[in-house]
Design a protein around this motif. Structure first.
Motif, mmCIF file in Angstrom:
data_model
loop_
_atom_site.group_PDB
_atom_site.id
_atom_site.type_symbol
_atom_site.label_atom_id
_atom_site.label_comp_id
_atom_site.label_asym_id
_atom_site.label_seq_id
_atom_site.Cartn_x
_atom_site.Cartn_y
_atom_site.Cartn_z
ATOM 1 N N GLY A 1 0.852 -1.174 0.000
ATOM 2 C CA GLY A 1 0.000 0.000 0.000
ATOM 3 C C GLY A 1 0.881 1.213 0.000
ATOM 4 N N ILE A 2 1.313 1.664 -1.161
ATOM 5 C CA ILE A 2 2.140 2.849 -1.230
ATOM 6 C C ILE A 2 1.220 4.037 -1.394
ATOM 7 C CG2 ILE A 2 4.034 3.986 -2.398
ATOM 8 C CD1 ILE A 2 4.850 1.417 -3.568
ATOM 9 N N GLY A 3 1.275 4.982 -0.521
ATOM 10 C CA GLY A 3 0.414 6.145 -0.701
ATOM 11 C C GLY A 3 0.052 6.802 0.598
ATOM 12 N N ALA A 4 -0.952 7.660 0.554
ATOM 13 C CA ALA A 4 -1.312 8.471 1.706
ATOM 14 C C ALA A 4 -1.575 7.614 2.924
ATOM 15 C CB ALA A 4 -2.556 9.286 1.375
ATOM 16 N N GLY B 1 3.018 3.167 4.344
ATOM 17 C CA GLY B 1 4.252 2.894 3.628
ATOM 18 C C GLY B 1 4.063 1.697 2.741
ATOM 19 N N ALA B 2 5.002 1.499 1.842
ATOM 20 C CA ALA B 2 4.958 0.319 0.993
ATOM 21 C C ALA B 2 5.318 -0.863 1.854
ATOM 22 C CB ALA B 2 5.943 0.460 -0.152
ATOM 23 N N ALA B 3 4.380 -1.675 2.162
ATOM 24 C CA ALA B 3 4.612 -2.772 3.077
ATOM 25 C C ALA B 3 5.269 -3.916 2.348
ATOM 26 C CB ALA B 3 3.294 -3.231 3.678
ATOM 27 N N SER B 4 6.361 -4.434 2.884
ATOM 28 C CA SER B 4 7.109 -5.484 2.223
ATOM 29 C C SER B 4 6.931 -6.807 2.940
ATOM 30 C CB SER B 4 8.607 -5.122 2.203
ATOM 31 O OG SER B 4 8.800 -3.926 1.508
ATOM 32 N N ALA B 5 6.581 -7.828 2.193
ATOM 33 C CA ALA B 5 6.462 -9.160 2.760
ATOM 34 C C ALA B 5 7.806 -9.845 2.622
ATOM 35 C CB ALA B 5 5.383 -9.956 2.028
ATOM 36 N N ALA B 6 8.605 -9.847 3.672
ATOM 37 C CA ALA B 6 9.975 -10.323 3.584
ATOM 38 C C ALA B 6 10.012 -11.822 3.353
ATOM 39 C CB ALA B 6 10.722 -9.988 4.864
ATOM 40 N N ARG C 1 19.323 11.172 2.502
ATOM 41 C CA ARG C 1 18.539 11.698 1.382
ATOM 42 C C ARG C 1 17.687 10.584 0.769
ATOM 43 N NH1 ARG C 1 20.670 16.364 -1.859
ATOM 44 N NH2 ARG C 1 22.063 17.529 -0.500
ATOM 45 N N GLN C 2 18.310 9.448 0.582
ATOM 46 C CA GLN C 2 17.612 8.295 0.018
ATOM 47 C C GLN C 2 16.418 7.922 0.896
ATOM 48 O OE1 GLN C 2 19.136 4.055 0.323
ATOM 49 N NE2 GLN C 2 19.927 4.611 -1.707
ATOM 50 N N ALA C 3 16.630 7.904 2.216
ATOM 51 C CA ALA C 3 15.553 7.547 3.145
ATOM 52 C C ALA C 3 14.456 8.604 3.161
ATOM 53 C CB ALA C 3 16.122 7.364 4.544
ATOM 54 N N ALA C 4 14.850 9.879 3.042
ATOM 55 C CA ALA C 4 13.862 10.958 3.074
ATOM 56 C C ALA C 4 12.930 10.898 1.867
ATOM 57 C CB ALA C 4 14.570 12.308 3.128
ATOM 58 N N VAL C 5 13.490 10.614 0.701
ATOM 59 C CA VAL C 5 12.663 10.519 -0.505
ATOM 60 C C VAL C 5 11.723 9.326 -0.400
ATOM 61 C CG1 VAL C 5 12.706 10.109 -2.990
ATOM 62 C CG2 VAL C 5 14.336 11.691 -1.968
ATOM 63 N N ALA C 6 12.238 8.210 0.121
ATOM 64 C CA ALA C 6 11.379 7.029 0.296
ATOM 65 C C ALA C 6 10.216 7.353 1.229
ATOM 66 C CB ALA C 6 12.196 5.874 0.854
ATOM 67 N N LYS C 7 10.495 8.106 2.266
ATOM 68 C CA LYS C 7 9.440 8.469 3.214
ATOM 69 C C LYS C 7 8.417 9.391 2.569
ATOM 70 C CE LYS C 7 8.717 10.386 7.844
ATOM 71 N NZ LYS C 7 9.393 10.955 9.042
ATOM 72 N N ARG C 8 8.885 10.361 1.789
ATOM 73 C CA ARG C 8 7.968 11.305 1.137
ATOM 74 C C ARG C 8 7.041 10.591 0.167
ATOM 75 N NH1 ARG C 8 11.460 15.325 -1.892
ATOM 76 N NH2 ARG C 8 9.447 16.200 -2.517
ATOM 77 N N LEU C 9 7.595 9.606 -0.567
ATOM 78 C CA LEU C 9 6.803 8.890 -1.567
ATOM 79 C C LEU C 9 6.149 7.639 -0.999
ATOM 80 C CD1 LEU C 9 9.157 9.298 -4.625
ATOM 81 C CD2 LEU C 9 6.898 10.304 -4.337
ATOM 82 N N LYS C 10 6.326 7.431 0.311
ATOM 83 C CA LYS C 10 5.719 6.296 0.995
ATOM 84 C C LYS C 10 6.236 4.963 0.454
ATOM 85 C CE LYS C 10 2.990 9.554 2.707
ATOM 86 N NZ LYS C 10 3.289 10.669 1.806
ATOM 87 N N VAL C 11 7.476 4.937 0.032
ATOM 88 C CA VAL C 11 8.086 3.708 -0.473
ATOM 89 C C VAL C 11 8.981 3.134 0.611
ATOM 90 C CG1 VAL C 11 9.650 2.709 -2.174
ATOM 91 C CG2 VAL C 11 8.041 4.500 -2.854
ATOM 92 N N ASP D 1 15.399 -0.701 -6.066
ATOM 93 C CA ASP D 1 14.139 0.042 -6.053
ATOM 94 C C ASP D 1 13.905 0.846 -7.328
ATOM 95 O OD1 ASP D 1 13.391 -0.692 -3.443
ATOM 96 O OD2 ASP D 1 14.668 0.854 -2.587
ATOM 97 N N VAL D 2 14.892 0.905 -8.192
ATOM 98 C CA VAL D 2 14.776 1.779 -9.362
ATOM 99 C C VAL D 2 13.536 1.497 -10.211
ATOM 100 C CG1 VAL D 2 15.828 2.300 -11.606
ATOM 101 C CG2 VAL D 2 17.189 2.491 -9.510
ATOM 102 N N PRO D 3 13.230 0.228 -10.558
ATOM 103 C CA PRO D 3 12.015 0.002 -11.349
ATOM 104 C C PRO D 3 10.750 0.505 -10.656
ATOM 105 C CG PRO D 3 13.444 -1.918 -11.454
ATOM 106 C CD PRO D 3 14.005 -1.020 -10.391
ATOM 107 N N THR D 4 10.703 0.401 -9.325
ATOM 108 C CA THR D 4 9.543 0.893 -8.582
ATOM 109 C C THR D 4 9.416 2.400 -8.711
ATOM 110 O OG1 THR D 4 9.609 -0.917 -6.971
ATOM 111 C CG2 THR D 4 8.510 1.117 -6.292
ATOM 112 N N TYR D 5 10.491 3.121 -8.427
ATOM 113 C CA TYR D 5 10.465 4.580 -8.529
ATOM 114 C C TYR D 5 10.197 5.041 -9.958
ATOM 115 C CZ TYR D 5 12.240 5.503 -3.793
ATOM 116 O OH TYR D 5 12.378 5.604 -2.430
ATOM 117 N N ASP D 6 10.817 4.366 -10.908
ATOM 118 C CA ASP D 6 10.660 4.753 -12.310
ATOM 119 C C ASP D 6 9.201 4.668 -12.743
ATOM 120 O OD1 ASP D 6 11.509 5.173 -15.164
ATOM 121 O OD2 ASP D 6 10.839 3.083 -15.324
#
Length: 417
Positions: free
Chosen positions: A20-23, A26-31, A85-95, A146-151
């Motif tokens: 669930g990426i979005g408002a 976070g993007a929940a990961s099934a490890a 920076r990497q972590a901050a962007v992930a947090k902003r985009l909920k990834v 994560d690049v394909p996800t962000y792209d």
């Protein structure tokens, strides 16, 4: 109780079915659980891999000369705060970043739950087995996994052929998507359905563009990193030039509704399938129904976004588990309902197997989706609600279905060991 942890990198290489990426989420990961090297301590972030080298994913350090040299070039090119920076962007985009996250305390007591490897775990073992550890560490630490996800999230469009669904699944998924749009009591006309592919890792322009966003720096500053990533992907046979399913082993829903960040708010609502998740479902024997079950789950997240169902008193892993099990139930309700996809009994079993297979044992992870048994229970319940309805043509309002789910949730997550 000391937990023997799976390779942190492999934990990062997660199937985010139900992400669930979005408002508000976070993007929940099934490890997944794969080869288990020795952890240096119960709370350490360092791991000794089978090749004898130690990898610290949290601090991006290693005694592996090859990986250390590659990271040294990254540090020389990027700002000193490149990790934050990497972590901050992930947090902003909920990834949810692809890195190992160990909670200080367990969310639930795993000794009370049946949780063992599934067919998906074996599949992940298989696709990781031929990849060089040094390269995996480099790709995980730099965010390349994560690049394909962000792209696809930031730049993908359903009209762009580079994000087209695979031909073998296009008609099936498109038809199920349109059916879901007419089934649920939300306006899904603005949701974009598309795919993500690992070929972005071979496209230096797209790769550079995406890394620039991930690190919040000019493209010129990550051009060297893009080149290094491209070389690793091209040179390691196990990575299959970006086609290894590990790069796209997820499907996710995104909504920016209500997000105050203008960058995030500008991203359209999306439902994205990775090539890797489709390959995984085929490999574990649920390729017939699995993709549609996943689509039903992900569309269930969009129902949650629209109806504000992410909010609850729960926090951390238990909060994520609740929303994921709800999406399992909503998804199976849709795919088995007479006015949904109306799967027959044999295919219902495949749908249930799909959710069982992607259960996880990451009890302490903020991305914990629920154990295999819990996901199976939620899915089976969704089918029972549709199957036992007195009026087979009646679709329950989503808030009514939610109220019934909330009443059953304690049963789904009760100890079963």
């Amino acid at each position: 109780m000391t937990k023997t942890r799976s390779l942190a990198l492999a934990t990062a290489l997660t199937l985010t079915l139900g992400v669930g990426i979005g408002a508000g989420t976070g993007a929940a990961s099934a490890a997944t659980s794969v080869a288990t090297p020795a952890a240096t301590s119960a709370t350490s972030t360092s791991f000794v891999a089978p090749n004898g080298y130690t990898y610290d994913f949290a601090n991006a350090t290693t005694n592996d000369p090859k990986a250390a040299a590659a990271l040294a070039k990254v540090r020389a090119a990027l700002p000193s705060d490149w990790r934050s920076r990497q972590a901050a962007v992930a947090k902003r985009l909920k990834v949810e970043p692809s890195s190992a996250r160990e909670a200080l305390e367990r969310a639930i007591d795993p000794t009370q739950y049946q949780c063992s490897p599934t067919a998906l775990d074996a599949y992940v073992d298989q696709i990781l087995s031929g990849i060089d550890y040094s390269n995996l560490f480099f790709l995980a630490t730099t965010g390349a996994l994560d690049v394909p996800t962000y792209d696809s999230l930031l730049f993908g469009s359903p009209t762009d052929p580079r994000y087209a669904l695979p031909a073998a699944y296009r008609n099936e998924l498109t038809s199920a998507f349109r059916k879901a749009q007419g089934f649920w009591d939300i306006d899904g006309s603005n949701i974009q359905l598309m795919a993500m592919h690992g070929d972005v890792l071979r496209d230096q322009a797209r790769l550079t563009r995406t890394l620039a966003v991930m690190y919040e720096v000019p493209e010129s500053q990550v051009a060297g990193l893009a080149q290094a990533i491209g070389e690793v992907v091209a040179s390691d046979p196990g990575l299959q030039k970006g086609a290894n399913p590990i790069f796209t082993l997820n499907a996710f829903a995104f909504s920016a509704e209500g997000d105050p960040d203008p960058v995030v708010a500008g991203v359209p609502d999306k439902l994205i399938f990775g090539d890797g998740i489709l390959a995984a479902l085929e490999a574990i024997g649920v390729g017939d129904v699995g993709p549609r079950a996943v689509l039903g789950h992900e569309y269930g997240h969009h129902v949650q976004y629209d109806k504000d169902l992410f909010n609850s008193p729960l926090t951390g892993p238990e909060a994520t588990r609740r929303t994921e099990l709800m999406a399992d139930a909503f998804g199976t309700y849709f795919v088995t309902h007479k006015r949904g996809l109306a799967l027959n009994s044999a295919r219902v079993l495949q749908a249930e197997r799909s959710f069982y297979a992607v259960g996880d044992c990451s009890f302490t992870s903020a991305g914990h989706h629920g154990t295999p048994n819990q996901r199976l229970k939620a899915s089976t319940w969704g089918f029972s609600v549709a199957d036992s309805a007195q009026k087979q043509g009646h679709i329950l309002p989503s808030l009514t279905l939610d109220a019934q789910f909330e009443a059953k949730l304690p049963e789904f997550v009760a100890p079963d060991a």
